[in-house]
Scaffold this motif. Structure first.
Motif, PDB file in Angstrom:
ATOM      1  N   VAL A  81      28.628  44.299  35.967  1.00 31.93           N
ATOM      2  CA  VAL A  81      27.375  43.538  36.120  1.00 31.93           C
ATOM      3  C   VAL A  81      27.238  43.022  37.545  1.00 31.93           C
ATOM      4  N   TYR A  82      28.318  42.490  38.103  1.00 38.33           N
ATOM      5  CA  TYR A  82      28.259  41.953  39.457  1.00 38.33           C
ATOM      6  C   TYR A  82      28.219  43.061  40.500  1.00 38.33           C
ATOM      7  N   GLY A  83      28.865  44.182  40.189  1.00 37.88           N
ATOM      8  CA  GLY A  83      28.895  45.294  41.132  1.00 37.88           C
ATOM      9  C   GLY A  83      30.036  45.238  42.124  1.00 37.88           C
ATOM     10  N   TYR A  84      31.057  44.439  41.814  1.00 37.89           N
ATOM     11  CA  TYR A  84      32.166  44.280  42.754  1.00 37.89           C
ATOM     12  C   TYR A  84      33.375  43.753  41.991  1.00 37.89           C
ATOM     13  N   ASP A  85      34.547  44.339  42.248  1.00 41.03           N
ATOM     14  CA  ASP A  85      35.790  43.852  41.662  1.00 41.03           C
ATOM     15  C   ASP A  85      36.615  43.211  42.767  1.00 41.03           C
ATOM     16  N   VAL A  86      36.670  41.900  42.767  1.00 44.40           N
ATOM     17  CA  VAL A  86      37.358  41.164  43.826  1.00 44.40           C
ATOM     18  C   VAL A  86      38.850  41.484  43.863  1.00 44.40           C
ATOM     19  N   THR A  87      39.425  41.934  42.753  1.00 41.64           N
ATOM     20  CA  THR A  87      40.858  42.245  42.742  1.00 41.64           C
ATOM     21  C   THR A  87      41.182  43.480  43.579  1.00 41.64           C
ATOM     22  N   ALA A  88      40.185  44.295  43.883  1.00 46.79           N
ATOM     23  CA  ALA A  88      40.390  45.473  44.729  1.00 46.79           C
ATOM     24  C   ALA A  88      40.364  45.120  46.216  1.00 46.79           C
ATOM     25  N   TRP A  89      39.920  43.923  46.550  1.00 50.82           N
ATOM     26  CA  TRP A  89      39.844  43.455  47.930  1.00 50.82           C
ATOM     27  C   TRP A  89      41.238  43.011  48.386  1.00 50.82           C
ATOM     28  N   GLU A  90      41.640  43.374  49.598  1.00 51.08           N
ATOM     29  CA  GLU A  90      42.991  43.058  50.057  1.00 51.08           C
ATOM     30  C   GLU A  90      43.243  41.562  50.232  1.00 51.08           C
ATOM     31  N   GLY A  91      42.198  40.756  50.269  1.00 60.16           N
ATOM     32  CA  GLY A  91      42.368  39.303  50.362  1.00 60.16           C
ATOM     33  C   GLY A  91      42.503  38.612  49.013  1.00 60.16           C
ATOM     34  N   TYR A  92      42.386  39.375  47.931  1.00 59.37           N
ATOM     35  CA  TYR A  92      42.450  38.782  46.592  1.00 59.37           C
ATOM     36  C   TYR A  92      43.708  37.951  46.351  1.00 59.37           C
ATOM     37  N   PRO A  93      44.906  38.436  46.699  1.00 60.08           N
ATOM     38  CA  PRO A  93      46.105  37.644  46.380  1.00 60.08           C
ATOM     39  C   PRO A  93      46.074  36.224  46.960  1.00 60.08           C
ATOM     40  N   VAL A  94      45.537  36.062  48.157  1.00 62.04           N
ATOM     41  CA  VAL A  94      45.471  34.737  48.777  1.00 62.04           C
ATOM     42  C   VAL A  94      44.546  33.828  47.982  1.00 62.04           C
ATOM     43  N   LEU A  95      43.350  34.320  47.678  1.00 64.06           N
ATOM     44  CA  LEU A  95      42.403  33.496  46.927  1.00 64.06           C
ATOM     45  C   LEU A  95      42.885  33.242  45.504  1.00 64.06           C
ATOM     46  N   ALA A  96      43.520  34.229  44.895  1.00 67.94           N
ATOM     47  CA  ALA A  96      44.040  34.046  43.540  1.00 67.94           C
ATOM     48  C   ALA A  96      45.127  32.981  43.531  1.00 67.94           C
ATOM     49  N   ARG A  97      46.032  33.028  44.489  1.00 68.86           N
ATOM     50  CA  ARG A  97      47.105  32.022  44.537  1.00 68.86           C
ATOM     51  C   ARG A  97      46.539  30.637  44.816  1.00 68.86           C
ATOM     52  N   ALA A  98      45.493  30.546  45.630  1.00 74.59           N
ATOM     53  CA  ALA A  98      44.853  29.250  45.875  1.00 74.59           C
ATOM     54  C   ALA A  98      44.204  28.723  44.598  1.00 74.59           C
ATOM     55  N   ARG A  99      43.531  29.588  43.861  1.00 74.18           N
ATOM     56  CA  ARG A  99      42.900  29.188  42.603  1.00 74.18           C
ATOM     57  C   ARG A  99      43.973  28.772  41.590  1.00 74.18           C
ATOM     58  N   GLU A 100      45.076  29.521  41.534  1.00 81.41           N
ATOM     59  CA  GLU A 100      46.169  29.170  40.617  1.00 81.41           C
ATOM     60  C   GLU A 100      46.736  27.794  40.954  1.00 81.41           C
ATOM     61  N   LEU A 101      46.957  27.538  42.243  1.00 82.20           N
ATOM     62  CA  LEU A 101      47.467  26.225  42.654  1.00 82.20           C
ATOM     63  C   LEU A 101      46.490  25.130  42.258  1.00 82.20           C
ATOM     64  N   ARG A 102      45.227  25.380  42.432  1.00 78.55           N
ATOM     65  CA  ARG A 102      44.200  24.409  42.038  1.00 78.55           C
ATOM     66  C   ARG A 102      44.264  24.128  40.538  1.00 78.55           C
ATOM     67  N   MET A 103      44.452  25.180  39.750  1.00 77.73           N
ATOM     68  CA  MET A 103      44.530  25.017  38.299  1.00 77.73           C
ATOM     69  C   MET A 103      45.793  24.254  37.884  1.00 77.73           C
ATOM     70  N   VAL A 104      46.864  24.443  38.625  1.00 77.47           N
ATOM     71  CA  VAL A 104      48.108  23.722  38.343  1.00 77.47           C
ATOM     72  C   VAL A 104      47.949  22.243  38.675  1.00 77.47           C
ATOM     73  N   THR A 105      47.373  21.937  39.827  1.00 78.24           N
ATOM     74  CA  THR A 105      47.218  20.532  40.198  1.00 78.24           C
ATOM     75  C   THR A 105      46.232  19.824  39.278  1.00 78.24           C
ATOM     76  N   TYR A 106      45.225  20.541  38.818  1.00 75.23           N
ATOM     77  CA  TYR A 106      44.278  19.975  37.846  1.00 75.23           C
ATOM     78  C   TYR A 106      45.013  19.597  36.558  1.00 75.23           C
ATOM     79  N   ALA A 107      45.854  20.506  36.079  1.00 72.74           N
ATOM     80  CA  ALA A 107      46.609  20.235  34.851  1.00 72.74           C
ATOM     81  C   ALA A 107      47.561  19.062  35.060  1.00 72.74           C
TER      82      ALA A 107
END
Length: 143
Positions: A81-107
């Motif tokens: 639907v969006y037309g783009y898979d962010v996981t295929a982008w080479e910068g995905y691991p950085v943003l994913a780890r940042a989002r994961e850290l955010r989710m951990v600190t929220y918890a």
């Protein structure tokens, strides 16, 4: 967690270029979307800004790849639907780890006042420290 944060700050500054900056919600996840008779509305706009659209897209990708809250089929549909898979982008691991850290600190923040959530917060910390096997980690929702 402090070391991870420092590593992510440096990696964010050096992340590969992606899609052109545009309006981003900043906290794009299903809990901030409301369906009405007139269509879909986004709520909770305090993080709204101009920035990399990958930041909004990584939220759904992390729910699929990290937490297991989105099925592979749902994620494939989202990308179509969006037309783009962010996981295929080479910068995905950085943003994913940042989002994961955010989710951990929220918890962790919410676990302070709720003993039921302490084990989930600790589990998330253990996951980021490499103590819980490969992703998806099947994180439970907080709130």
């Amino acid at each position: 967690m402090h070391a991870l944060h420092s590593d992510l700050l440096a990696a964010w500054a050096e992340r590969p270029s992606g899609l052109p900056d545009r309006a981003v919600h900043g906290d794009a996840w299903p809990g901030n979307i409301v369906r009405t008779a007139n269509g879909v509305l986004m709520m909770d706009l305090e993080h709204f800004s101009i920035g990399p659209p990958e930041w909004d897209l990584v939220s759904t990708a992390v729910r699929a790849k990290t937490t297991g809250a989105v099925s592979a089929r749902e994620y494939t549909r989202f990308c179509a639907v969006y037309g783009y898979d962010v996981t295929a982008w080479e910068g995905y691991p950085v943003l994913a780890r940042a989002r994961e850290l955010r989710m951990v600190t929220y918890a962790a923040q919410h676990a302070i006042g709720n003993t039921e959530w302490r084990s989930q917060a600790q589990f998330r910390i253990d996951c980021l420290r490499g103590r819980s096997g490969p992703r998806p980690w099947s994180w439970k929702g907080i709130l």
